[in-house]
Write a protein that holds these residues in place. Structure first.
Motif, PDB file in Angstrom:
ATOM      1  N   LEU A 245     -13.175   2.625   2.662  1.00 16.82           N
ATOM      2  CA  LEU A 245     -12.207   1.654   3.199  1.00 16.82           C
ATOM      3  C   LEU A 245     -11.649   0.738   2.111  1.00 16.82           C
ATOM      4  O   LEU A 245     -10.802  -0.102   2.374  1.00 16.82           O
ATOM      5  N   ASN A 246     -12.154   0.896   0.892  1.00 14.25           N
ATOM      6  CA  ASN A 246     -11.731   0.065  -0.236  1.00 14.25           C
ATOM      7  C   ASN A 246     -11.895  -1.425   0.010  1.00 14.25           C
ATOM      8  O   ASN A 246     -11.069  -2.229  -0.427  1.00 14.25           O
ATOM      9  N   LYS A 247     -12.912  -1.789   0.733  1.00 14.97           N
ATOM     10  CA  LYS A 247     -13.193  -3.219   0.885  1.00 14.97           C
ATOM     11  C   LYS A 247     -13.559  -3.748  -0.494  1.00 14.97           C
ATOM     12  O   LYS A 247     -14.419  -3.177  -1.181  1.00 14.97           O
ATOM     13  N   PRO A 248     -12.909  -4.820  -0.935  1.00 17.83           N
ATOM     14  CA  PRO A 248     -13.149  -5.267  -2.312  1.00 17.83           C
ATOM     15  C   PRO A 248     -14.616  -5.614  -2.567  1.00 17.83           C
ATOM     16  O   PRO A 248     -15.277  -6.193  -1.702  1.00 17.83           O
ATOM     17  N   TYR A 249     -15.063  -5.256  -3.759  1.00 19.02           N
ATOM     18  CA  TYR A 249     -16.438  -5.607  -4.141  1.00 19.02           C
ATOM     19  C   TYR A 249     -16.646  -7.123  -4.007  1.00 19.02           C
ATOM     20  O   TYR A 249     -17.700  -7.584  -3.589  1.00 19.02           O
ATOM     21  N   SER A 250     -15.596  -7.874  -4.368  1.00 14.72           N
ATOM     22  CA  SER A 250     -15.751  -9.329  -4.347  1.00 14.72           C
ATOM     23  C   SER A 250     -16.099  -9.812  -2.931  1.00 14.72           C
ATOM     24  O   SER A 250     -16.930 -10.704  -2.756  1.00 14.72           O
ATOM     25  N   GLN A 251     -15.472  -9.209  -1.914  1.00 13.39           N
ATOM     26  CA  GLN A 251     -15.761  -9.564  -0.519  1.00 13.39           C
ATOM     27  C   GLN A 251     -17.230  -9.298  -0.192  1.00 13.39           C
ATOM     28  O   GLN A 251     -17.910 -10.141   0.378  1.00 13.39           O
ATOM     29  N   ILE A 252     -17.655  -8.105  -0.590  1.00  9.79           N
ATOM     30  CA  ILE A 252     -19.022  -7.701  -0.247  1.00  9.79           C
ATOM     31  C   ILE A 252     -20.030  -8.599  -0.971  1.00  9.79           C
ATOM     32  O   ILE A 252     -21.004  -9.081  -0.379  1.00  9.79           O
ATOM     33  N   LEU A 253     -19.749  -8.849  -2.237  1.00 12.98           N
ATOM     34  CA  LEU A 253     -20.686  -9.692  -2.999  1.00 12.98           C
ATOM     35  C   LEU A 253     -20.700 -11.112  -2.434  1.00 12.98           C
ATOM     36  O   LEU A 253     -21.758 -11.748  -2.350  1.00 12.98           O
ATOM     37  N   ALA A 254     -19.517 -11.583  -2.018  1.00 12.46           N
ATOM     38  CA  ALA A 254     -19.452 -12.936  -1.440  1.00 12.46           C
ATOM     39  C   ALA A 254     -20.267 -12.985  -0.152  1.00 12.46           C
ATOM     40  O   ALA A 254     -20.941 -13.978   0.139  1.00 12.46           O
ATOM     41  N   GLU A 255     -20.237 -11.900   0.609  1.00 10.29           N
ATOM     42  CA  GLU A 255     -21.028 -11.875   1.846  1.00 10.29           C
ATOM     43  C   GLU A 255     -22.527 -11.897   1.533  1.00 10.29           C
ATOM     44  O   GLU A 255     -23.316 -12.486   2.264  1.00 10.29           O
ATOM     45  N   PHE A 256     -22.905 -11.263   0.439  1.00  6.80           N
ATOM     46  CA  PHE A 256     -24.316 -11.336   0.031  1.00  6.80           C
ATOM     47  C   PHE A 256     -24.682 -12.766  -0.359  1.00  6.80           C
ATOM     48  O   PHE A 256     -25.770 -13.237  -0.082  1.00  6.80           O
ATOM     49  N   LYS A 257     -23.737 -13.439  -1.016  1.00  8.64           N
ATOM     50  CA  LYS A 257     -24.019 -14.826  -1.439  1.00  8.64           C
ATOM     51  C   LYS A 257     -24.110 -15.744  -0.224  1.00  8.64           C
ATOM     52  O   LYS A 257     -24.789 -16.754  -0.240  1.00  8.64           O
ATOM     53  N   ASP A 258     -23.336 -15.395   0.835  1.00  8.83           N
ATOM     54  CA  ASP A 258     -23.395 -16.087   2.119  1.00  8.83           C
ATOM     55  C   ASP A 258     -23.216 -17.609   2.007  1.00  8.83           C
ATOM     56  O   ASP A 258     -24.119 -18.379   2.375  1.00  8.83           O
ATOM     57  N   PRO A 259     -22.064 -18.042   1.504  1.00  8.98           N
ATOM     58  CA  PRO A 259     -21.862 -19.497   1.395  1.00  8.98           C
ATOM     59  C   PRO A 259     -21.622 -20.118   2.768  1.00  8.98           C
ATOM     60  O   PRO A 259     -21.295 -19.406   3.715  1.00  8.98           O
ATOM     61  N   ILE A 260     -21.756 -21.416   2.865  1.00 14.60           N
ATOM     62  CA  ILE A 260     -21.406 -22.132   4.105  1.00 14.60           C
ATOM     63  C   ILE A 260     -19.904 -21.975   4.302  1.00 14.60           C
ATOM     64  O   ILE A 260     -19.123 -22.155   3.373  1.00 14.60           O
ATOM     65  N   ARG A 261     -19.498 -21.600   5.512  1.00 13.50           N
ATOM     66  CA  ARG A 261     -18.073 -21.361   5.756  1.00 13.50           C
ATOM     67  C   ARG A 261     -17.521 -22.329   6.795  1.00 13.50           C
ATOM     68  O   ARG A 261     -18.085 -22.436   7.894  1.00 13.50           O
ATOM     69  N   PRO A 262     -16.417 -22.981   6.430  1.00 13.85           N
ATOM     70  CA  PRO A 262     -15.848 -23.940   7.384  1.00 13.85           C
ATOM     71  C   PRO A 262     -15.371 -23.258   8.661  1.00 13.85           C
ATOM     72  O   PRO A 262     -15.343 -23.873   9.714  1.00 13.85           O
ATOM     73  N   ALA A 263     -15.025 -21.953   8.575  1.00 13.21           N
ATOM     74  CA  ALA A 263     -14.489 -21.250   9.743  1.00 13.21           C
ATOM     75  C   ALA A 263     -15.435 -21.336  10.937  1.00 13.21           C
ATOM     76  O   ALA A 263     -15.011 -21.402  12.080  1.00 13.21           O
ATOM     77  N   PHE A 264     -16.743 -21.364  10.649  1.00 11.27           N
ATOM     78  CA  PHE A 264     -17.717 -21.398  11.731  1.00 11.27           C
ATOM     79  C   PHE A 264     -17.544 -22.663  12.566  1.00 11.27           C
ATOM     80  O   PHE A 264     -17.764 -22.672  13.757  1.00 11.27           O
ATOM     81  N   ILE A 265     -17.153 -23.709  11.892  1.00 12.63           N
ATOM     82  CA  ILE A 265     -17.081 -24.996  12.565  1.00 12.63           C
ATOM     83  C   ILE A 265     -15.678 -25.219  13.132  1.00 12.63           C
ATOM     84  O   ILE A 265     -15.514 -25.719  14.232  1.00 12.63           O
ATOM     85  N   SER A 266     -14.657 -24.787  12.378  1.00  7.11           N
ATOM     86  CA  SER A 266     -13.294 -25.186  12.735  1.00  7.11           C
ATOM     87  C   SER A 266     -12.713 -24.413  13.918  1.00  7.11           C
ATOM     88  O   SER A 266     -11.805 -24.882  14.579  1.00  7.11           O
ATOM     89  N   SER A 267     -13.230 -23.232  14.219  1.00  8.77           N
ATOM     90  CA  SER A 267     -12.607 -22.428  15.260  1.00  8.77           C
ATOM     91  C   SER A 267     -12.661 -23.125  16.616  1.00  8.77           C
ATOM     92  O   SER A 267     -13.706 -23.618  17.039  1.00  8.77           O
ATOM     93  N   GLU A 268     -11.519 -23.129  17.288  1.00  7.60           N
ATOM     94  CA  GLU A 268     -11.478 -23.809  18.588  1.00  7.60           C
ATOM     95  C   GLU A 268     -11.997 -22.939  19.714  1.00  7.60           C
ATOM     96  O   GLU A 268     -12.355 -23.420  20.778  1.00  7.60           O
ATOM     97  N   VAL A 269     -11.954 -21.619  19.498  1.00  9.01           N
ATOM     98  CA  VAL A 269     -12.356 -20.753  20.605  1.00  9.01           C
ATOM     99  C   VAL A 269     -13.739 -20.135  20.402  1.00  9.01           C
ATOM    100  O   VAL A 269     -14.139 -19.228  21.114  1.00  9.01           O
ATOM    101  N   GLY A 270     -14.451 -20.653  19.438  1.00 10.53           N
ATOM    102  CA  GLY A 270     -15.808 -20.160  19.233  1.00 10.53           C
ATOM    103  C   GLY A 270     -15.835 -19.067  18.181  1.00 10.53           C
ATOM    104  O   GLY A 270     -15.090 -18.104  18.264  1.00 10.53           O
TER     105      GLY A 270
END
Ligand SMILES: Cc1ncc(C[n+]2csc(CCOP(=O)(O)OP(=O)(O)O)c2C)c(N)n1
Length: 943
Positions: A245-270
Motif C-alpha cells: 500500500l506504500n504507507k510511508p515508513y515515517s507514518q509507521i515509525l511515528a505510530e511506533f513512537k506513539d506520541p500524544i495526539r491532540p486529535a483524540f481530544i479535539s474531535s467533537e464526535v468521538g
C-alpha cells in the motif's frame, strides 16, 4: 486375456481403447496408437492378442496409468510443502509398491501412457512419472479433485502440467525479487531492533507473501481491475501496508513512537483511533484519477476473519454500476477481492464458512476472491492438531467447490506460480481460489512472546533456518546471477533508508489521523421528507402495475387491490406499513439514490408484508415493481439472504461504507437474531467512526415486540444498542405508524452524505396490519419524521392531564387502544418514536403542555433489566431530568416493566396475555406495582 488381471480406475478404459485400436487403429488418438503399436503380436506368435505377453504388458500399462492418475489426484499429499522439513502426510497410491510396479516395469513402458506434457520427449514411463511427481509433489501441491466441474479440473490439470504460470516458462526478474525480499526482511528486523518488545506481528517466515501480492496486483491491473481490496489480519499487516500500500515508513515509525495526539481530544464526535496493526490504507496507482486503480486495505478489528464479509461487501459495491433504474449490474472484471487468513483462524472462525457460502450467490457474488492462508503452522501457541479436524488448514474451502494449492513459502518461484495460477483461474471462471502458503513463524505470536515455552522442538528447527531472502540469494549466486557481496549491499541500503527515516522523524507531525468530521448541526431536524400527494399517486400506480399477461397468484390479487386504492382519499383511505415502505423506496429511487435491500426471506417478507417481488403463478417469472418505475433515477436490488446474520450484516456494512451514497437496508428475520452478528455491531457499526473515521449509514430493520411468541421472536435487544450509543454514533427508532416509517426512511436517504449514521429500526409484526398503525395519505404528503408523538386526545384538553405515560413502539399502541383508556381522562400517552439520540427537547415540549402534570411514568413491555428503561433513567439523571423537574418540582416518577429476568419473554402465550394485561393496568395505575426486590437484595438472598 483374463479381465480379472486388470483393476484400478483405468483398466476398463484402456481395454476398451485397445479393442477399438485392434479393430481400427485410426479410431484412437495418436498417443494411444503409439502405445498400442508396441504391443503388436511378435513374429513367433508370443504376445499375440489375447496371449500372455500382451496381457502382462497391458496389465502393467494399466498400473502405470493408475499411478499417473494417483499422482495427479493425490500428489499434494506427498509434496514437500513444509520449509521446516516436516514429512508430508503421504498416500499409499503414490508409491510403486501399491500398484505392484517396479522402476524396471516403468522403463519398459512407453512415456505416452502417462500422458500430458510430462510424457513429451520423455524416454519412457519412468522418466514421465518422475516429471509428473515433480509437477504434483514438488513444492507446490494441487488439491483440486473435489471440483465437480470437469472443465475446471481439466483447465487446472493443463495449467499444472504445462507449467505455463511457472517462472520457468514466464520468468520473473530474479534481482528485483531479491530486492523486494530484502525490503521485507529488513523492515521487520529494523523494527525489531528499534522498538524491542513492541507488537508488530512480524511476517517473517512468510516473507514471500509480499512479492506474491505484488504479482497479483500487477496481473489484476493488467486485466483491467480498478478496485483491489485486501482484507487481512494482524500477521504481516505492517509489511503489507508498507510495501504493497506504500504507507510511508515515517507514518509507521511515528505510530511506533506513539506520541500524544491532540486529535483524540479535539474531535467533537468521538475519536479513539486504533492500534497500528488494525489500521487501513488506500493507494491510488494512477495519479490524478482517483476512481481508477485503487488498492485498499480496510481497517479491521482484532476479531479474526471478521473483515472477510465486510471486504466482500465493499467489493460488491465497488463493482456494481448504478444506472438509471432497473436492477444494478455487478462487473467482476473491475474489482478484485483478496483475503489473507491465518491458518488457525480459517478453519476455526465460523464467519469464514459463512463468507465462503456467499461466494456464488447472486446477491453476494464478487467475481471470485483470492484467499491466501498465511500458514505459519501455529495459532498463537496452538498446534494444528488442537485447532482443526481437517488435514490441511484449507480443507473447509473444498465443500464450496474452491480449488486449493498448497505451496512451500521457501520456494519463491513456486509461490509466484501459485499466485499467477490463482489469478488466471479467477479470470477464467470468476470463482474463489485458495492458496495455502505454508511457512513458519520466526518469533513468538507477538514479539514479546517466547515460543520455546510451548513449541520447543519446532523452534529448534526455526531458529537456525535461513530466511527466504538468504535462500534466494544463495540460489542466485549458484546460478551465477549475483555476486557474493551484492545481497549484503542490498541489506545495508534498505537498512539505511529506514535508519534515515527514524533519525529525521517528527512523530507528532508525521502521524496522520483519520479524524471523523463533525456533521452540520441540525441536518437531521431540517430534512424535508414529505412527498406531494399527486406524486405519491403516480408512484403507487407504478407499484401496482404488473406486466401485461402477468398471472398473479389469486391470493395476491386482494393485496394489489388494496394497494391500488390506498391513496384515493387523502383523509379517508389508509396506507399500511408495507405500502408506506414501497412509496418511500420508490420516491428515494426517483430522487436518484440507489437502494439495496437484503435479509432472510426479505423479498416476500417474514410476515408476508413486503411482497416486493411477484412471481408469475404459471411460469414463475419474477417481476419487481421497484425495478420498473418509469421515472426511476437509480436502480433497486433486493435479495433473500442466506441463513446468516454475521456475514450478511457485515457484507452490507462493507457495501455501505464503500458506496455511502446508496441506501442499504438489512432486515433480520426477527430482531433477536441480531445477537448472531454482535461482532459486526460492536466492532464495526457503532465504533468504526470513533476508531477509524468511517461513517456507516446502514439501516437495520429488526422486528421487535411482545406478542406471546416466547423468549425468542420478541426482543431485538434494544438495551444493547442503547448501551453502545454514545457521542451520536447511531439512530435508534421504534416507530408506530406507517407515515412515521415513511418519513424515517426518506430522512435516512436524505442524510446519507450529509449526516450519516447507522439507523436501527425496531419494526413491527402485528402492527404491520393493525389499523391503528395505518396512516392517512395526507400524513405522507405533509409533515416529517416526529421523534415524539403526543397524545392528540390529551392535547385537546391538556388541563385535565395529571399523568403522562412515556413509552415507545408497540406497547404505546397497546395502551392507546386499551379499553382502560376511556376510564383515564387524566392520563396522556406519549410515544417516543426515536429513542436515540434522545429527543429531550421534543419530549419536554410535549410535557410542558400539561400544566397539572403530577406523574411521569416510563412504561415498557420488556423486563426491567431490558428495553429502554435503563437509558430513560440515565436521562432523568442528566439535564433532561432537571428540566423535567422544573415543570413541577414535586413531579413523581414511576416505572412499569416486566420483572427483571434473564430471558426476554414468557414461553407461554396465556402467561404472556396475563402479564401484558397486568402491565397495561399497572401503567394506568389500576393495579399496584408489585413489590420487587432490588437487584442487590435478590443477589444477597441467592448467596
Ligand atoms: C475472534 C478472535 N478470537 C481470538 C483472538 C485472539 N488471537 C489473536 S491471534 C490468534 C491466533 C491466530 O492464529 P492464526 O490464525 O494461525 O494466525 P497467526 O497469528 O498465526 O498468523 C488468536 C487466537 C482474536 N484475535 N480473534
Amino acid at each position: 486375456m483374463d479381465l480379472r488381471d486388470f483393476h484400478g480406475p483405468n483398466a476398463g478404459y484402456i481395454l476398451e481403447l485397445y479393442e477399438r485400436f485392434r479393430r481400427d487403429p485410426s479410431s484412437v488418438d495418436p498417443a494411444s496408437r503409439t502405445v498400442f503399436e508396441q504391443w503388436q503380436p511378435e513374429p513367433d506368435g508370443a504376445g499375440a492378442v489375447g496371449g500372455e505377453t500382451t496381457a502382462i504388458s497391458l496389465q502393467r500399462a494399466v498400473k502405470a496409468a493408475n499411478l499417473s492418475q494417483a499422482i495427479r489426484e493425490y500428489g499434494h499429499l506427498g509434496a514437500r510443502l513444509d520449509p521446516l522439513g516436516r514429512k508430508p502426510p503421504g498416500e499409499p497410491s503414490l508409491s510403486l509398491d501399491f500398484h505392484g510396479l517396479t522402476e524396471g516395469d516403468l522403463r519398459a513402458l512407453p512415456a505416452a501412457l502417462v500422458g500430458g506434457p510430462a510424457a513429451e520427449g520423455a524416454r519412457d514411463a519412468e522418466e514421465a512419472i518422475r516429471r509428473l511427481r515433480e509437477m504434483y509433489s514438488g513444492t507446490l501441491g494441487y488439491d483440486c479433485d473435489h471440483l465437480r466441474s470437469a472443465d475446471e479440473r481439466r483447465w487446472l490439470r493443463e495449467a499444472a502440467e504445462s507449467r505455463r504460470f511457472h517462472p520457468s516458462m514466464r520468468p520473473v526478474d530474479p534481482i528485483a525479487l531479491l530486492s523486494k525480499l530484502t525490503q521485507v526482511e529488513v523492515f521487520e528486523r529494523f523494527l525489531h531492533r528499534a522498538f524491542p518488545g513492541k507488537y508488530r506481528f512480524s511476517i517473517e517466515g512468510l516473507d514471500i507473501l509480499i512479492p506474491m501480492l505484488e504479482e497479483v496486483l500487477q496481473m489484476a491491473i493488467g486485466a483491467g481491475a480498478c478496485t483491489i481490496l485486501i482484507g487481512m489480519a494482524h500477521r504481516g499487516r505492517l509489511n503489507v501496508l508498507a510495501h504493497i500500500l506504500n504507507k510511508p515508513y515515517s507514518q509507521i515509525l511515528a505510530e511506533f513512537k506513539d506520541p500524544i495526539r491532540p486529535a483524540f481530544i479535539s474531535s467533537e464526535v468521538g475519536y479513539t483511533g486504533d492500534v497500528k496493526y488494525h489500521k487501513g490504507a488506500r493507494r491510488e496507482l494512477r495519479d490524478g484519477d482517483p476512481t481508477c486503480l485503487v488498492v485498499t486495505i480496510p481497517p479491521n478489528p482484532s476479531h479474526l476473519e471478521a473483515i472477510n464479509p465486510v471486504l466482500e461487501g465493499m467489493t460488491r459495491a465497488a463493482g456494481t454500476k448504478v444506472g438509471k433504474g432497473g436492477q444494478p449490474a455487478f462487473n467482476p472484471k473491475v474489482t478484485l477481492p483478496i483475503l489473507v487468513h491465518g491458518d488457525a483462524a480459517f478453519p476455526g472462525q465460523g464467519v469464514v464458512a459463512e463468507t465462503l457460502n456467499l461466494s456464488r450467490l447472486c446477491g453476494y457474488w464478487t467475481g471470485g476472491t483470492l484467499h491466501i492462508i498465511a500458514n505459519n503452522q501455529l495459532g498463537f501457541t496452538t498446534m494444528p492438531y488442537d485447532s482443526r479436524s481437517t488435514l490441511h488448514a484449507s480443507d473447509l474451502a473444498k465443500g464450496f467447490e474452491i480449488p486449493v494449492v498448497h505451496v512451500n513459502a521457501d520456494d519463491p518461484e513456486a509461490c509466484l506460480a501459485a499466485a499467477r495460477l490463482a489469478l488466471a483461474y479467477r479470470d477464467k471462471f470468476h470463482k474463489d481460489f485458495v492458496i495455502d502458503l505454508i511457512g513458519y513463524r520466526r518469533h513468538g505470536h507477538n514479539e514479546g512472546d517466547e515460543p520455546g515455552f510451548t513449541q520447543p522442538v519446532m523452534y529448534k528447527a526455526v531458529t537456525p533456518h535461513p530466511t527466504v531472502r538468504e535462500l534466494w540469494a544463495k540460489s542466485l549466486q549458484e546460478r551465477g546471477l549475483l555476486n557474493a557481496d551484492e545481497a549484503g549491499k542490498m541489506v545495508a541500503a534498505a537498512t539505511e533508508v529506514l535508519q534515515r527515516e527514524l533519525e529525521t522523524l517528527e512523530p507528532a507531525e508525521d502521524l496522520q489521523e483519520q479524524v471523523p468530521a463533525t456533521p452540520p448541526p441540525g441536518a437531521a431536524r431540517k430534512t424535508k421528507t414529505a412527498v406531494p400527494l399527486e406524486r405519491l399517486r403516480v408512484l403507487n400506480r407504478a407499484l401496482v402495475s404488473l406486466p401485461e399477461n402477468f398471472r398473479l397468484h389469486p391470493k395476491l390479487e386482494k393485496l394489489i387491490a388494496r394497494r391500488r386504492e390506498a391513496l384515493d382519499d387523502p383523509e379517508g383511505s389508509t396506507v399500511d406499513w408495507a405500502i408506506a415502505e414501497g412509496l418511500a423506496l420508490a420516491s428515494i429511487l426517483e430522487d436518484g439514490i440507489a437502494v439495496r435491500m437484503t435479509g432472510q426471506d426479505v423479498e416476500r417478507g417474514t410476515f408476508s408484508q413486503h411482497n416486493a417481488v411477484f412471481y408469475d403463478a404459471e411460469d414463475g417469472k419474477r417481476f419487481v415493481p421497484l425495478q420498473a418505475l418509469p421515472k426511476a433515477a437509480a436502480p433497486f436490488e433486493i435479495y433473500n439472504s442466506p441463513l446468516s446474520e454475521n456475514a450478511v450484516l457485515a457484507f452490507e456494512y462493507g457495501y455501505n461504507i464503500q458506496e455511502p451514497g446508496r441506501l442499504v437496508l438489512w432486515e433480520a428475520q426477527y430482531g433477536d437474531f441480531i445477537n448472531g452478528a454482535q461482532t459486526v455491531v460492536d466492532e464495526f457499526l457503532v465504533s468504526a467512526r470513533s476508531k477509524w473515521g468511517q461513517t456507516p449509514s446502514l439501516v437495520m430493520l429488526l422486528p421487535h415486540g411482545y406478542e406471546g411468541a416466547g423468549p425468542d421472536h420478541s426482543s431485538a435487544r434494544l438495551e444493547r444498542f442503547l448501551r453502545l450509543a454514545a457521542e451520536t454514533n447511531l439512530r435508534l427508532a421504534y416507530p408506530t405508524t406507517a407515515a412515521q416509517y415513511f418519513h424515517l426512511l426518506r430522512r435516512q436517504a436524505a442524510l446519507l452524505e450529509r449526516d450519516p449514521l447507522p439507523l436501527i429500526v425496531l419494526t413491527p409484526k402485528s402492527l404491520l396490519r393493525n389499523p391503528f398503525s395505518a396512516s392517512r395519505p395526507v400524513e405522507l404528503a405533509k409533515g416529517g419524521w416526529e421523534p415524539v408523538l403526543a397524545d392528540a386526545k390529551a392535547l385537546d384538553q391538556p388541563d385535565k392531564i395529571e399523568q403522562v405515560l412515556v413509552c415507545s413502539g408497540k406497547f404505546g399502541v397497546d395502551l392507546l387502544t386499551s379499553d382502560r383508556r376511556e376510564a383515564h381522562p387524566e392520563t396522556a400517552i406519549t410515544r417516543m418514536e426515536q429513542i436515540y439520540p434522545f429527543p429531550a427537547d421534543a419530549l419536554l415540549g410535549v410535557l410542558k403542555r400539561f400544566s397539572k402534570l403530577k406523574v411521569v411514568k416510563w412504561v415498557q413491555e420488556e423486563p426491567r433489566n431490558m428495553g429502554a428503561l435503563g437509558f430513560w433513567n440515565e436521562q432523568l439523571n442528566e439535564s433532561f431530568g432537571q428540566k423535567l423537574r422544573s415543570i413541577n418540582e414535586r413531579l413523581v416518577f414511576g416505572l412499569v416493566a416486566r420483572s427483571p429476568n434473564s430471558s426476554p419473554a414468557e414461553g407461554s402465550s396465556s402467561v404472556h396475555a396475563n402479564t401484558q394485561a397486568s402491565l397495561i393496568s399497572r401503567s394506568f395505575g389500576d393495579e399496584a406495582e408489585p413489590e420487587t426486590k432490588s437487584a442487590a437484595d435478590a443477589q444477597a438472598s441467592a448467596r
